[in-house]
Design an enzyme around this catalytic site. Sequence first.
Site, PDB file in Angstrom:
ATOM      1  CB  ILE A   1      47.360  21.993 -40.992  1.00 24.29           C
ATOM      2  CG1 ILE A   1      46.664  22.384 -42.302  1.00 24.29           C
ATOM      3  CG2 ILE A   1      46.421  21.189 -40.086  1.00 24.29           C
ATOM      4  CD1 ILE A   1      46.372  21.241 -43.249  1.00 24.29           C
TER       5      ILE A   1
ATOM      6  CG  HIS B   1      39.077  13.631 -46.614  1.00 24.37           C
ATOM      7  ND1 HIS B   1      40.026  12.966 -47.347  1.00 24.37           N
ATOM      8  CD2 HIS B   1      39.567  14.895 -46.474  1.00 24.37           C
ATOM      9  CE1 HIS B   1      41.027  13.778 -47.644  1.00 24.37           C
ATOM     10  NE2 HIS B   1      40.764  14.958 -47.113  1.00 24.37           N
TER      11      HIS B   1
ATOM     12  CD  GLU C   1      39.994   9.572 -47.617  1.00 24.51           C
ATOM     13  OE1 GLU C   1      39.496  10.482 -48.300  1.00 24.51           O
ATOM     14  OE2 GLU C   1      40.846   9.758 -46.748  1.00 24.51           O
TER      15      GLU C   1
ATOM     16  NE  ARG D   1      45.888  13.229 -49.119  1.00 25.78           N
ATOM     17  CZ  ARG D   1      45.093  14.294 -48.947  1.00 25.78           C
ATOM     18  NH1 ARG D   1      44.504  14.488 -47.794  1.00 25.78           N
ATOM     19  NH2 ARG D   1      44.879  15.143 -49.920  1.00 25.78           N
TER      20      ARG D   1
ATOM     21  CG  ASP E   1      38.624  14.003 -41.570  1.00 22.64           C
ATOM     22  OD1 ASP E   1      37.383  13.834 -41.542  1.00 22.64           O
ATOM     23  OD2 ASP E   1      39.175  14.823 -42.335  1.00 22.64           O
TER      24      ASP E   1
END
Length: 312
Positions: free
Chosen positions: A148, A275, A256, A227, A251
């Site tokens: 990423i 997310h 969550e 994270r 995000d």
Amino acid sequence: MACPRIIVYRSGHERIGEILQEMNCPGEIITARTLDEFREVVPSAEIIFGWKIPPHLFRKAHQLRWIQSMGAGVDDLVSNPYLPSTVIITRIVDQFGPPIAEFVFAELLAHVRKLDRLRQQQQDHLWEPFAVGTLRNQRIGIAGLGSIGQELVRKARAFDMVVYGLSSVPKPEMVDKAFSSAEWIPFVESLDYLVITLPVTEKTRGIVGEQVLRAMKPEALIINVGRGEVIDQKALVDALTTGQIAGAVLDVFETEPLPSGHILWDLPGVRISPHIAGPSVDEYVAQYFVTNVQRYINHEPLYGWVDRQRGY
Ligand code: OXD
């Protein structure tokens, strides 16, 4: 090898089992549509292909040899006490770079070109030119240079940005300036944008805390697509409220979904998304899994094998 029994579970993605059949995935495929169904079938599973399954539901997975996560992060699996070290964990790699990088640059461009203000002016029928910035020559720091992070580097270069990178082993061949994970302060000091792509491990939990945030420029923006737990959320709220940094694009979160009463929803300069920076596409993750099942059957090394000590 006898035909392995594969249990598939992901809430809201119940078609994945059918997609696997259409792709002629070897094995006996059983789709659990609910967690109750999962609980019933898990004792006979040799392989699980799943996402966000509560840890205690693995208690009776006595036949389990391998779990393939449908996502990139596997912190919940690595820390699951019901998955003995004999169970192989694999994760999806090389699929999330392009969508996550698009998300990050959508937010960066919206910020620098003040797109919110433009749309507001349009709604108000207001013709009022104003000055905007540019990403060109701005300094972006990418924490985590896996697949990423590497895609972010590639896209940052296309915007003519100066690219810094931080990774456990510095990668000077990849970025304009490379830092190790012992060098957070010099890494962040001069950044305009800090992008976090890191997984949560014992080494990264809370690493972006008071000290790191204090070292950042007051105009800087922090973007977290890794994270939530990598950032000390309380320290972040303090840094945003006292103007130590200008804003945050978040995000991922410590908890969550982010509770609806959480202060982050309303802090100026904060942009929240649920997310979704790197959504998994059913067909892509299914194809990845089918390839891995073939490798499993042929006793070949699996893609995305997780080193439990390292945590990813
Ligand atoms: C993740 C994912 O790991 O969405 O966060 O894949």
